[in-house]
Design a protein around this motif. Structure first.
Motif, PDB file in Angstrom:
ATOM      1  N   THR A 141       0.828  -1.208   0.000  1.00 28.07           N
ATOM      2  CA  THR A 141       0.000   0.000   0.000  1.00 28.07           C
ATOM      3  C   THR A 141       0.860   1.255   0.000  1.00 28.07           C
ATOM      4  O   THR A 141       0.600   2.213  -0.740  1.00 28.07           O
ATOM      5  N   ASN A 142       1.897   1.243   0.826  1.00 26.75           N
ATOM      6  CA  ASN A 142       2.774   2.410   0.906  1.00 26.75           C
ATOM      7  C   ASN A 142       3.503   2.660  -0.419  1.00 26.75           C
ATOM      8  O   ASN A 142       3.766   3.805  -0.791  1.00 26.75           O
ATOM      9  N   ALA A 143       3.800   1.584  -1.140  1.00 26.55           N
ATOM     10  CA  ALA A 143       4.499   1.724  -2.424  1.00 26.55           C
ATOM     11  C   ALA A 143       3.634   2.422  -3.463  1.00 26.55           C
ATOM     12  O   ALA A 143       4.159   3.050  -4.386  1.00 26.55           O
ATOM     13  N   THR A 144       2.293   2.332  -3.315  1.00 23.43           N
ATOM     14  CA  THR A 144       1.429   3.053  -4.253  1.00 23.43           C
ATOM     15  C   THR A 144       1.448   4.552  -3.961  1.00 23.43           C
ATOM     16  O   THR A 144       1.166   5.368  -4.850  1.00 23.43           O
ATOM     17  N   ARG A 145       1.781   4.919  -2.705  1.00 25.09           N
ATOM     18  CA  ARG A 145       1.842   6.346  -2.349  1.00 25.09           C
ATOM     19  C   ARG A 145       3.215   6.925  -2.649  1.00 25.09           C
ATOM     20  O   ARG A 145       3.336   8.090  -3.019  1.00 25.09           O
ATOM     21  N   ASN A 146       4.244   6.107  -2.442  1.00 25.20           N
ATOM     22  CA  ASN A 146       5.622   6.564  -2.627  1.00 25.20           C
ATOM     23  C   ASN A 146       6.375   5.574  -3.519  1.00 25.20           C
ATOM     24  O   ASN A 146       7.209   4.798  -3.036  1.00 25.20           O
ATOM     25  N   PRO A 147       6.078   5.557  -4.818  1.00 24.59           N
ATOM     26  CA  PRO A 147       6.716   4.583  -5.707  1.00 24.59           C
ATOM     27  C   PRO A 147       8.247   4.663  -5.702  1.00 24.59           C
ATOM     28  O   PRO A 147       8.925   3.640  -5.879  1.00 24.59           O
ATOM     29  N   ALA A 148       8.784   5.850  -5.467  1.00 22.81           N
ATOM     30  CA  ALA A 148      10.246   6.009  -5.495  1.00 22.81           C
ATOM     31  C   ALA A 148      10.917   5.206  -4.397  1.00 22.81           C
ATOM     32  O   ALA A 148      12.083   4.811  -4.524  1.00 22.81           O
ATOM     33  N   ASP A 149      10.199   4.913  -3.291  1.00 26.89           N
ATOM     34  CA  ASP A 149      10.777   4.159  -2.177  1.00 26.89           C
ATOM     35  C   ASP A 149      11.117   2.725  -2.564  1.00 26.89           C
ATOM     36  O   ASP A 149      11.925   2.071  -1.889  1.00 26.89           O
ATOM     37  N   VAL A 150      10.476   2.205  -3.615  1.00 24.58           N
ATOM     38  CA  VAL A 150      10.753   0.835  -4.061  1.00 24.58           C
ATOM     39  C   VAL A 150      11.380   0.836  -5.453  1.00 24.58           C
ATOM     40  O   VAL A 150      11.275  -0.133  -6.205  1.00 24.58           O
ATOM     41  N   GLY A 151      12.041   1.947  -5.798  1.00 20.99           N
ATOM     42  CA  GLY A 151      12.740   2.026  -7.068  1.00 20.99           C
ATOM     43  C   GLY A 151      11.862   2.280  -8.271  1.00 20.99           C
ATOM     44  O   GLY A 151      12.247   1.978  -9.401  1.00 20.99           O
ATOM     45  N   LEU A 152      10.660   2.824  -8.049  1.00 20.90           N
ATOM     46  CA  LEU A 152       9.746   3.095  -9.155  1.00 20.90           C
ATOM     47  C   LEU A 152       9.500   4.597  -9.287  1.00 20.90           C
ATOM     48  O   LEU A 152       8.357   5.051  -9.400  1.00 20.90           O
ATOM     49  N   GLY A 153      10.569   5.349  -9.257  1.00 14.93           N
ATOM     50  CA  GLY A 153      10.453   6.801  -9.336  1.00 14.93           C
ATOM     51  C   GLY A 153       9.755   7.287 -10.586  1.00 14.93           C
ATOM     52  O   GLY A 153       9.129   8.355 -10.586  1.00 14.93           O
ATOM     53  N   ASP A 154       9.811   6.497 -11.684  1.00 10.73           N
ATOM     54  CA  ASP A 154       9.170   6.919 -12.932  1.00 10.73           C
ATOM     55  C   ASP A 154       7.641   6.913 -12.832  1.00 10.73           C
ATOM     56  O   ASP A 154       6.959   7.511 -13.664  1.00 10.73           O
ATOM     57  N   LEU A 155       7.095   6.238 -11.789  1.00 12.01           N
ATOM     58  CA  LEU A 155       5.645   6.198 -11.618  1.00 12.01           C
ATOM     59  C   LEU A 155       5.111   7.386 -10.829  1.00 12.01           C
ATOM     60  O   LEU A 155       3.902   7.612 -10.795  1.00 12.01           O
ATOM     61  N   THR A 156       6.005   8.146 -10.204  1.00 10.91           N
ATOM     62  CA  THR A 156       5.575   9.244  -9.342  1.00 10.91           C
ATOM     63  C   THR A 156       4.701  10.239 -10.088  1.00 10.91           C
ATOM     64  O   THR A 156       3.701  10.734  -9.557  1.00 10.91           O
ATOM     65  N   ARG A 157       5.050  10.522 -11.326  1.00 11.57           N
ATOM     66  CA  ARG A 157       4.283  11.521 -12.082  1.00 11.57           C
ATOM     67  C   ARG A 157       2.920  10.994 -12.514  1.00 11.57           C
ATOM     68  O   ARG A 157       2.047  11.776 -12.937  1.00 11.57           O
ATOM     69  N   TYR A 158       2.713   9.677 -12.407  1.00  9.10           N
ATOM     70  CA  TYR A 158       1.439   9.104 -12.812  1.00  9.10           C
ATOM     71  C   TYR A 158       0.451   8.953 -11.660  1.00  9.10           C
ATOM     72  O   TYR A 158      -0.749   8.835 -11.897  1.00  9.10           O
ATOM     73  N   VAL A 159       0.932   8.895 -10.426  1.00  7.45           N
ATOM     74  CA  VAL A 159       0.066   8.645  -9.274  1.00  7.45           C
ATOM     75  C   VAL A 159      -0.104   9.930  -8.474  1.00  7.45           C
ATOM     76  O   VAL A 159       0.842  10.420  -7.861  1.00  7.45           O
ATOM     77  N   THR A 160      -1.327  10.474  -8.480  1.00  9.81           N
ATOM     78  CA  THR A 160      -1.614  11.680  -7.698  1.00  9.81           C
ATOM     79  C   THR A 160      -1.813  11.323  -6.231  1.00  9.81           C
ATOM     80  O   THR A 160      -1.265  11.971  -5.344  1.00  9.81           O
ATOM     81  N   PHE A 161      -2.619  10.294  -5.976  1.00  6.66           N
ATOM     82  CA  PHE A 161      -2.837   9.808  -4.618  1.00  6.66           C
ATOM     83  C   PHE A 161      -2.793   8.285  -4.636  1.00  6.66           C
ATOM     84  O   PHE A 161      -3.396   7.650  -5.504  1.00  6.66           O
ATOM     85  N   GLY A 162      -2.090   7.702  -3.663  1.00  7.89           N
ATOM     86  CA  GLY A 162      -2.023   6.253  -3.545  1.00  7.89           C
ATOM     87  C   GLY A 162      -3.163   5.715  -2.700  1.00  7.89           C
ATOM     88  O   GLY A 162      -4.079   6.438  -2.312  1.00  7.89           O
ATOM     89  N   ALA A 163      -3.093   4.425  -2.409  1.00  9.96           N
ATOM     90  CA  ALA A 163      -4.144   3.763  -1.628  1.00  9.96           C
ATOM     91  C   ALA A 163      -4.093   4.190  -0.167  1.00  9.96           C
ATOM     92  O   ALA A 163      -3.029   4.459   0.380  1.00  9.96           O
TER      93      ALA A 163
END
Length: 328
Positions: free
Chosen positions: A228-250
């Motif tokens: 769940t936290n990875a959907t809010r902070n994708p960069a924390d799990v090496g998915l920094g490229d997803l940050t611009r796509y996710v406005t709010f996570g779960a």
């Protein structure tokens, strides 16, 4: 684990499959939601037996079934009930609405105004309705399956994110395979199959209590939180490229529902403990409707399912432990 109860779940699903063809995923998710006291949002085009699935499930558990077709002119009283003046006695009497049932189908929930949606979702959360000065409890078990049509958006009222978050899972229903569709047509021209009740609502409530006793290792709770936290902070799990796509996570409700649903899935599969595969399998259904994507995601054709798939691949799955193998 009481084996007869696990067998009873199989019997319920077998009975429903006498009527429904090719919707095994939906049927299993319905049982998961029912056993974990959750609700389910289903998205699919018309004609995929969504109504028939809930109706058959209600018959198989010996429960009541009501269907409400949501329309723009619906008012909250049409859902929860109201007080009606009884002229001979000169008193007001309570007329309970269709939410007083075991399985409720809210068909095309996004076609009703926000006030009606809120009335239903409040009932789902509180499991009670206040009419006048009287509070009435909803029967147990209670499950709401709401449907949305993904094809047309004209004349619809989109569910606010805060309300969508109250559904335990969102399940996507697709077209059947040619073989399955052949069987569907074949059954349609034969006399309608009668679904027999193989359990009763009281037995199902007892099974819900047993699901509460299914063991969840702390490492799996941590795994649910990390997902769940990875959907809010994708960069924390090496998915920094997803940050611009996710406005709010779960929200944290996603972590709670993922664990609750995993216990029910373990129970259905005859285990009294949860394994990582249970959470991994349910994560898309629990997370997809809780992500708020940016306009950039829309322009790049990035969907919530794509984001969840990347998150599942990036977050390490816990290794098996002796406790998870039943040696608690």
């Amino acid at each position: 684990m009481d084996v007869p109860n696990a067998t009873a779940v199989e019997q319920v699903l077998y009975e429903v499959r006498k009527t429904i063809v090719g919707q095994d995923g939906l049927l299993e998710r319905l049982m998961v939601a029912l056993l974990s006291r959750g609700h389910i949002l289903v998205e699919g085009v018309p004609g995929l037996a969504k109504t028939l699935a809930v109706k058959a499930l209600a018959a198989a558990i010996g429960g009541q079934f009501h269907r409400v077709q949501f329309t723009p002119d619906l008012v909250p009283a049409d859902i929860v009930g109201t007080r009606v003046y009884h002229q001979p006695s000169g008193e007001f009497q309570v007329a309970l609405g269709p939410v007083f049932t075991n399985l409720l189908l809210a068909d095309e929930i996004n076609r009703a105004p926000a006030k009606v949606q809120s009335a239903l979702l409040e009932t789902m959360q509180e499991r009670q309705v206040t009419i006048g000065r009287e509070t009435h409890r909803i029967p147990r078990p209670f499950l709401v399956m709401a449907t949305q049509n993904p094809i047309e958006s004209e004349g619809t009222y989109a569910l606010p994110e805060a309300q969508v978050d109250r559904f335990m899972m969102k399940v996507l229903v697709g077209y059947p395979s040619p073989t399955e569709e052949f069987v569907i047509v074949e059954r349609a021209i034969l006399p309608e199959a009668v679904t027999q009740a193989v359990v009763d609502p009281e037995r199902l409530v007892a099974m819900q209590a047993q699901v509460d006793d299914v063991y969840v290792d702390p490492s799996l709770i941590e795994y649910a939180v990390r997902l769940t936290n990875a959907t809010r902070n994708p960069a924390d799990v090496g998915l920094g490229d997803l940050t611009r796509y996710v406005t709010f996570g779960a929200s944290p409700r996603a972590s709670i529902n993922l664990v609750l649903a995993s216990r029910a899935l373990a129970f259905i599969r005859g285990r009294d403990y949860v394994v990582p595969e249970d959470l991994h399998e349910l994560a898309p259904d629990v997370l997809r409707h809780r992500l708020v994507l940016s306009y950039e995601a829309l322009s790049d054709d990035v969907t919530a399912d794509m984001v969840v798939a990347r998150v599942l691949a990036a977050v390490n799955v816990p290794a098996p432990t002796p406790a998870r193998n039943g040696n608690r």
